[in-house]
Design a protein around this motif. Structure first.
Motif, short mmCIF file in Angstrom:
data_model
loop_
_atom_site.label_atom_id
_atom_site.label_comp_id
_atom_site.label_asym_id
_atom_site.label_seq_id
_atom_site.Cartn_x
_atom_site.Cartn_y
_atom_site.Cartn_z
N VAL A 17 0.80 -1.27 0.12
CA VAL A 17 0.05 -0.16 0.03
C VAL A 17 0.89 1.18 -0.27
N GLY A 18 0.55 2.21 -0.86
CA GLY A 18 1.27 3.53 -0.77
C GLY A 18 2.38 3.46 -1.72
N GLN A 20 4.86 3.87 -5.05
CA GLN A 20 4.29 4.66 -6.25
C GLN A 20 4.12 3.48 -7.46
N ILE A 36 -4.52 8.29 -10.01
CA ILE A 36 -4.12 7.16 -9.25
C ILE A 36 -2.56 6.94 -9.20
N LYS A 38 -0.54 6.01 -6.41
CA LYS A 38 -0.06 5.15 -5.55
C LYS A 38 -0.74 3.78 -5.41
N ASN A 40 -2.71 0.65 -4.25
CA ASN A 40 -3.58 0.26 -3.22
C ASN A 40 -4.26 1.39 -2.41
N THR A 41 -4.14 2.86 -3.06
CA THR A 41 -4.58 3.66 -2.26
C THR A 41 -5.84 4.27 -3.06
N PRO A 42 -6.93 3.99 -2.48
CA PRO A 42 -8.32 4.34 -3.16
C PRO A 42 -8.50 5.72 -3.62
N ARG A 43 -9.12 6.12 -4.56
CA ARG A 43 -9.45 7.46 -4.97
C ARG A 43 -10.89 7.51 -4.99
N SER A 53 -15.23 4.14 -5.34
CA SER A 53 -13.75 4.19 -4.76
C SER A 53 -12.97 3.13 -5.72
N SER A 55 -9.15 1.84 -6.87
CA SER A 55 -7.95 1.42 -6.49
C SER A 55 -7.04 0.54 -7.50
N SER A 57 -3.83 -1.87 -8.18
CA SER A 57 -2.60 -2.53 -7.38
C SER A 57 -1.44 -2.85 -8.47
#
Length: 125
Positions: A17-18, A20, A36, A38, A40-43, A53, A55, A57
């Protein structure tokens, strides 16, 4: 093509997660968009009374094609902010090209577009 998809999901664990993304993804709807960048960081995307939402991967480039592993869910809320509907998608893989976006459905009849954020989409006209 199936081999590439399975390799993508094995090479990039979904627990990261997080980190780049090497190839950021642009999520577009109507006249707006978000990037997006990052893992697994949902937008959050809000369209009318629906909160989407999205994200990502992994994004893997193979020749001129990019494979995007993404997850999308949505909540429909009423005027009081109470949840009146849910959509939980599955982890999915789409392939996109530098010159084209791809449409994804995330529930409640709205369509979002995914494209490469760090590459401009060229018109085919």
């Amino acid at each position: 093509m199936r081999i590439v998809i399975f390799v993508v999901t094995l090479m990039f664990p979904l627990s990261v997660v997080g980190a780049q993304l090497e190839h950021p993804i642009k999520v577009s709807w109507f006249e707006s968009s978000k990037t997006i960048s990052k893992v697994n960081t949902p937008r959050k995307v809000v369209i009318q009374n629906i909160i989407y939402s999205v994200s990502v991967s992994a994004v893997v480039k193979e020749r001129k094609k990019y494979y995007v592993v993404y997850y999308c869910s949505s909540e429909k809320v009423n005027q009081n902010g109470e949840i009146v509907g849910l959509y939980a998608g599955e982890i999915d893989v789409v392939s996109i090209f530098q010159t084209k976006s791809v449409e994804i459905g995330c529930g409640f009849k709205h369509v979002l577009e995914l494209s490469l954020a760090n590459k401009s989409i060229k018109s085919d006209a």
